[in-house]
Enzyme design. Structure first.
Site, PDB file in Angstrom:
ATOM      1  N   SER A 135       7.284   0.955  -3.361  1.00  0.00           N
ATOM      2  CA  SER A 135       6.640   1.659  -4.473  1.00  0.00           C
ATOM      3  C   SER A 135       6.818   0.846  -5.748  1.00  0.00           C
ATOM      4  CB  SER A 135       7.285   3.026  -4.655  1.00  0.00           C
ATOM      5  OG  SER A 135       6.926   3.593  -5.901  1.00  0.00           O
ATOM      6  N   TYR A 185      14.880   8.319  -5.859  1.00  0.00           N
ATOM      7  CA  TYR A 185      13.768   7.665  -5.165  1.00  0.00           C
ATOM      8  C   TYR A 185      13.676   6.185  -5.540  1.00  0.00           C
ATOM      9  CZ  TYR A 185       8.878   6.862  -3.796  1.00  0.00           C
ATOM     10  OH  TYR A 185       7.727   6.362  -3.254  1.00  0.00           O
ATOM     11  N   LYS A 196      13.945   2.622  -3.350  1.00  0.00           N
ATOM     12  CA  LYS A 196      12.847   1.651  -3.279  1.00  0.00           C
ATOM     13  C   LYS A 196      13.322   0.258  -3.702  1.00  0.00           C
ATOM     14  CE  LYS A 196       9.641   4.307  -1.819  1.00  0.00           C
ATOM     15  NZ  LYS A 196       9.025   4.097  -0.513  1.00  0.00           N
TER      16      LYS A 196
HETATM   17  C1  LIG Z   1      12.853   2.100   2.316  1.00  0.00           C
HETATM   18  C2  LIG Z   1      11.554   2.434   1.674  1.00  0.00           C
HETATM   19  O1  LIG Z   1      11.231   2.068   0.555  1.00  0.00           O
HETATM   20  N1  LIG Z   1      10.763   3.127   2.405  1.00  0.00           N
HETATM   21  C3  LIG Z   1       9.519   3.535   1.867  1.00  0.00           C
HETATM   22  C4  LIG Z   1       8.463   3.189   2.807  1.00  0.00           C
HETATM   23  O2  LIG Z   1       7.231   3.712   2.366  1.00  0.00           O
HETATM   24  C5  LIG Z   1       7.172   5.084   2.021  1.00  0.00           C
HETATM   25  C6  LIG Z   1       5.805   5.405   1.489  1.00  0.00           C
HETATM   26  O3  LIG Z   1       5.041   5.944   2.476  1.00  0.00           O
HETATM   27  C7  LIG Z   1       8.192   5.403   0.990  1.00  0.00           C
HETATM   28  O4  LIG Z   1       8.151   6.774   0.632  1.00  0.00           O
HETATM   29  C8  LIG Z   1       9.532   5.024   1.562  1.00  0.00           C
HETATM   30  O5  LIG Z   1      10.532   5.320   0.648  1.00  0.00           O
END
Ligand SMILES: CC(=O)N[C@H]1CO[C@H](CO)[C@@H](O)[C@@H]1O
Ligand SMILES: *[C@@H]1O[C@H](CO)[C@@H](O)[C@H](O)[C@H]1NC(C)=O
Ligand SMILES: *[C@@H]1O[C@H](CO)[C@@H](O)[C@H](O)[C@H]1NC(C)=O
Ligand SMILES: *[C@@H]1O[C@H](CO)[C@@H](O)[C@H](O)[C@H]1NC(C)=O
Length: 242
Positions: free
Chosen positions: A134, A147, A151
């Site tokens: 993200s 969150y 990420k």
């Molecule tokens: C670990 C990570 O960032 N996973 C992400 C993978 O993609 C989704 C979106 O569909 C994120 O919400 C997850 O956090």
């Protein structure tokens, strides 16, 4: 890119809804065999009905550790892995609980770590791993503390794996979108009072369409991106330059 997908075998987590769901259908339509991982049986059933020849369901709760390795040890040789499963609990920092924190880290980073490690022996040399990260990995958004931290961890994992798996010609990259107009994205961002301030910072003045994410994933899965490794493709309409 999509014509590059024919006969590939690709595992997609978070296949039940949103980006993962759209991706599985498009990959199947392009002739790939897709192992669709989700935790809700009904969603998987509906997905398989779209194309039983190409979509193979795998019912699995990624936060249930006892199960992950065992179930994933049964998958066939893979040409691609898309770590898409994720959660987002959006609350002011002061209100986030320990359980909110643990849920984020269990699903968004620990599961990515574990799924990738579990299926690695099945990844062919020359295959491709894509995580759906993200723009929140590198930019701040109100209510996104837990969150965003996961990420950022995913982006770090992407870079580390790009290094360690390089000798096997396995490429590891991520796509990092801003708000994506899945059903959840539409539900959460339809209020102009909420979306307006964010849109004002996006030169293209709109949010990301689902197909814009799946096209970028297909590019990273395909040989068209054969020298792209360890990158984060920001899908944000110019947000970062504004
Ligand atoms: C670990 C990570 O960032 N996973 C992400 C993978 O993609 C989704 C979106 O569909 C994120 O919400 C997850 O956090
Ligand atoms: C992954 O899950 C298995 C259990 O299925 C556990 O033994 C292992 O320690 C986990 N690995 C990581 C890195 O979380
Ligand atoms: C995959 O790549 C590694 C590292 O170059 C090599 O040792 C291994 O033999 C390769 N495996 C296959 C099946 O080609
Ligand atoms: C986003 O939408 C989903 C339903 O699609 C809802 O469950 C969730 O609570 C919403 N979150 C926010 C922060 O509005």
């Amino acid at each position: 890119m999509w014509d590059n997908m024919c006969n590939k075998v690709i595992l997609v987590t978070g296949a039940g809804s949103g980006i993962g769901n759209a991706l599985v259908k498009q990959l199947a339509n392009a002739g790939a065999t897709v192992i669709a991982v989700a935790r809700k049986e009904q969603q998987l059933k509906e997905l398989v009905e779209c194309d039983p020849e190409h979509i193979k369901p795998l019912l699995l709760d990624l936060s249930n550790w006892d199960n992950v390795r065992e179930v994933l040890s049964a998958v066939p040789q893979l040409d691609g892995l898309v770590n898409n499963a994720g959660v987002a609990i959006i609350k002011p920092f002061e209100q986030l609980t320990e359980s909110d924190f643990d849920t984020h880290f269990d699903v968004n980073i620990k599961a990515v770590f574990n799924v990738t490690q579990s299926v690695l022996p099945k990844m062919r040399n020359g295959s491709s791993i894509v995580n759906v990260s993200s723009i929140a990995a590198s930019r701040s958004f109100a209510g996104h503390t837990a969150y965003s931290a996961t990420k950022a961890a995913v982006d770090s994992l992407t870079k580390s794996l790009a290094l360690e798996l390089g000798p096997r010609q396995i490429r590891v990259n991520s796509v990092n979108p801003t708000v994506v107009l899945t059903r959840m994205g539409r539900d959460n961002w339809s209020e102009p009072a909420k979306s307006g301030p964010l849109l004002a910072h996006i030169p293209l003045n709109r949010f990301c369409e689902v197909h814009e994410v799946t096209d970028a994933i297909a590019y990273l899965l395909s040989e068209k991106s054969s020298f792209v490794n360890g990158h984060h493709i920001n899908l944000e309409g110019g947000y970062s330059v504004s």
